[in-house]
Scaffold this motif. Structure first.
Motif, PDB file in Angstrom:
ATOM      1  N   HIS A 178       0.865  -1.135   0.029  1.00  0.00           N
ATOM      2  CA  HIS A 178       0.071   0.078   0.110  1.00  0.00           C
ATOM      3  C   HIS A 178       0.858   1.096   0.030  1.00  0.00           C
ATOM      4  O   HIS A 178       0.243   2.185   0.388  1.00  0.00           O
ATOM      5  N   GLY A 179       2.192   1.153  -0.310  1.00  0.00           N
ATOM      6  CA  GLY A 179       2.965   2.307  -0.355  1.00  0.00           C
ATOM      7  C   GLY A 179       4.356   2.379   0.186  1.00  0.00           C
ATOM      8  O   GLY A 179       4.780   0.904   0.439  1.00  0.00           O
ATOM      9  N   ALA A 180       4.937   3.193   0.317  1.00  0.00           N
ATOM     10  CA  ALA A 180       6.422   3.048   0.727  1.00  0.00           C
ATOM     11  C   ALA A 180       6.610   2.895   2.270  1.00  0.00           C
ATOM     12  O   ALA A 180       5.698   3.484   3.180  1.00  0.00           O
ATOM     13  N   LEU A 181       7.367   1.773   2.822  1.00  0.00           N
ATOM     14  CA  LEU A 181       7.674   1.557   4.172  1.00  0.00           C
ATOM     15  C   LEU A 181       9.136   2.046   4.420  1.00  0.00           C
ATOM     16  O   LEU A 181      10.178   1.870   3.903  1.00  0.00           O
ATOM     17  N   LEU A 182       9.216   2.792   5.651  1.00  0.00           N
ATOM     18  CA  LEU A 182      10.571   3.033   6.225  1.00  0.00           C
ATOM     19  C   LEU A 182      10.624   2.417   7.490  1.00  0.00           C
ATOM     20  O   LEU A 182       9.864   2.545   8.513  1.00  0.00           O
ATOM     21  N   ASP A 183      11.631   1.498   7.670  1.00  0.00           N
ATOM     22  CA  ASP A 183      11.819   0.582   8.901  1.00  0.00           C
ATOM     23  C   ASP A 183      10.610  -0.276   9.308  1.00  0.00           C
ATOM     24  O   ASP A 183      10.038  -0.075  10.649  1.00  0.00           O
ATOM     25  N   GLY A 184       9.650  -0.604   8.435  1.00  0.00           N
ATOM     26  CA  GLY A 184       8.607  -1.221   8.623  1.00  0.00           C
ATOM     27  C   GLY A 184       7.573  -0.703   8.789  1.00  0.00           C
ATOM     28  O   GLY A 184       6.149  -1.209   8.914  1.00  0.00           O
ATOM     29  N   GLN A 185       7.401   0.889   8.941  1.00  0.00           N
ATOM     30  CA  GLN A 185       6.450   1.533   8.955  1.00  0.00           C
ATOM     31  C   GLN A 185       5.833   2.180   7.829  1.00  0.00           C
ATOM     32  O   GLN A 185       6.873   2.788   7.234  1.00  0.00           O
ATOM     33  N   PRO A 186       4.584   2.604   7.618  1.00  0.00           N
ATOM     34  CA  PRO A 186       4.249   3.345   6.438  1.00  0.00           C
ATOM     35  C   PRO A 186       4.500   4.507   6.342  1.00  0.00           C
ATOM     36  O   PRO A 186       4.475   5.246   7.549  1.00  0.00           O
ATOM     37  N   LEU A 187       4.951   5.217   5.250  1.00  0.00           N
ATOM     38  CA  LEU A 187       5.374   6.606   5.206  1.00  0.00           C
ATOM     39  C   LEU A 187       4.079   7.439   4.990  1.00  0.00           C
ATOM     40  O   LEU A 187       3.192   6.773   4.180  1.00  0.00           O
ATOM     41  N   ALA A 188       4.195   8.505   5.306  1.00  0.00           N
ATOM     42  CA  ALA A 188       3.037   9.340   5.015  1.00  0.00           C
ATOM     43  C   ALA A 188       2.900   9.555   3.541  1.00  0.00           C
ATOM     44  O   ALA A 188       3.649   9.285   2.713  1.00  0.00           O
ATOM     45  N   ALA A 189       1.622  10.188   3.220  1.00  0.00           N
ATOM     46  CA  ALA A 189       1.330  10.310   1.879  1.00  0.00           C
ATOM     47  C   ALA A 189       2.405  11.165   0.977  1.00  0.00           C
ATOM     48  O   ALA A 189       2.752  11.148  -0.103  1.00  0.00           O
ATOM     49  N   SER A 190       3.035  11.942   1.809  1.00  0.00           N
ATOM     50  CA  SER A 190       3.857  13.071   1.173  1.00  0.00           C
ATOM     51  C   SER A 190       5.392  12.461   1.243  1.00  0.00           C
ATOM     52  O   SER A 190       6.234  13.311   1.048  1.00  0.00           O
ATOM     53  N   GLY A 191       5.403  11.170   1.934  1.00  0.00           N
ATOM     54  CA  GLY A 191       6.951  10.795   2.266  1.00  0.00           C
ATOM     55  C   GLY A 191       7.570  11.579   3.502  1.00  0.00           C
ATOM     56  O   GLY A 191       6.703  12.359   4.019  1.00  0.00           O
ATOM     57  N   HIS A 192       8.752  11.108   3.733  1.00  0.00           N
ATOM     58  CA  HIS A 192       9.591  11.942   5.010  1.00  0.00           C
ATOM     59  C   HIS A 192       9.735  13.218   4.407  1.00  0.00           C
ATOM     60  O   HIS A 192      10.261  13.481   3.296  1.00  0.00           O
ATOM     61  N   LEU A 193       9.038  14.131   5.243  1.00  0.00           N
ATOM     62  CA  LEU A 193       9.187  15.730   5.008  1.00  0.00           C
ATOM     63  C   LEU A 193      10.401  16.182   5.424  1.00  0.00           C
ATOM     64  O   LEU A 193      10.453  16.031   6.687  1.00  0.00           O
ATOM     65  N   ILE A 194      11.132  16.887   4.641  1.00  0.00           N
ATOM     66  CA  ILE A 194      12.387  17.632   5.170  1.00  0.00           C
ATOM     67  C   ILE A 194      12.167  19.240   4.891  1.00  0.00           C
ATOM     68  O   ILE A 194      12.135  19.440   3.626  1.00  0.00           O
ATOM     69  N   ARG A 195      12.106  19.786   6.093  1.00  0.00           N
ATOM     70  CA  ARG A 195      12.167  21.517   5.865  1.00  0.00           C
ATOM     71  C   ARG A 195      13.445  22.027   6.206  1.00  0.00           C
ATOM     72  O   ARG A 195      13.927  22.348   7.355  1.00  0.00           O
ATOM     73  N   PRO A 196      14.755  22.201   5.061  1.00  0.00           N
ATOM     74  CA  PRO A 196      15.935  22.809   5.561  1.00  0.00           C
ATOM     75  C   PRO A 196      15.687  24.316   6.268  1.00  0.00           C
ATOM     76  O   PRO A 196      15.019  24.854   5.944  1.00  0.00           O
TER      77      PRO A 196
END
Length: 217
Positions: A199-217
């Motif tokens: 159902h989508g991308a997983l990071l460390d076994g946990q589903p990522l949010a619809a926007s993915g991992h968000l970075i605000r520099p």
């Protein structure tokens, strides 16, 4: 973390600045990333020179000699598979890939796109963000599916749009962030932390949010 290295094949058509960021990131002693080969559909792509300077195998497969997209993609798949990749990375590869190609590499095919997807799929993203009066723009790494620029998001970096920005000044800042988040996503994959789930991308076994991992520099 996997004990073996992760063999990566990079596809590009142009200058290869994202390739350079991946090469630089992979040079650390603790990096699990091994760039196995770089393939371009353009013989004059400067990214090929970057690869050669780093001692990476290169190949050119020009699409003009093939009878249609399916034939080109079949030859491209054979070339890639000969390099035994664990991951295939699109870094400015200016070809729309066939469904057969995308399905063949499902779950091990990443792309980077210069917008905050799902906004501004396709080309001229910086111009479109400025014309829309957006206050934020950025870039996205995503798994590739058959929907153009539409696969599950892995990581996005947000860039503030300044009132006096031009297409070039905005593009420069977005490129800087691309060079941060693409190596990050590739490293996550190589470490076994990132994968494509049902159902989508997983990071460390946990589903990522619809926007993915968000970075605000």
């Amino acid at each position: 973390m996997p004990s073996k290295t992760c063999n990566v094949v990079v596809l590009l058509s142009g200058s290869g600045s994202n390739l350079q960021a991946l090469i630089d990131s992979s040079l650390g002693q603790d990096s699990p990333v091994q760039i196995r080969g770089v393939i371009s559909n353009r013989a004059d792509a400067y990214g090929l020179e970057r690869a050669k300077a780093a001692g990476i195998d290169t190949a050119v497969l020009q699409h003009q000699g093939f009878d249609g997209r399916q034939a080109f993609d079949a030859a491209l798949m054979a070339l890639i598979d000969g390099m035994q990749p664990d991951l295939v990375v699109l870094a400015g590869f200016m070809r729309i890939l066939s469904g057969d190609f995308v399905r063949h590499y499902q779950g091990r095919l990443l792309n980077i796109h210069p917008s905050l997807l799902p906004k501004y799929k396709g080309l001229h993203t910086h111009q479109r963000a400025l014309e829309a009066g957006d206050t934020e723009h950025g870039c996205s790494v995503h798994f590739v599916t058959e929907e153009l620029d539409g696969g599950p998001l892995v990581v996005q970096a947000v860039v503030a749009v300044a009132p006096d920005d031009t297409v070039q000044s905005l593009a420069d800042r977005v490129h800087h962030q691309e060079h941060q988040i693409y190596p990050l996503a590739v490293r996550w994959f190589a470490q076994g932390r990132l994968r494509l789930g049902e159902h989508g991308a997983l990071l460390d076994g946990q589903p990522l949010a619809a926007s993915g991992h968000l970075i605000r520099p």
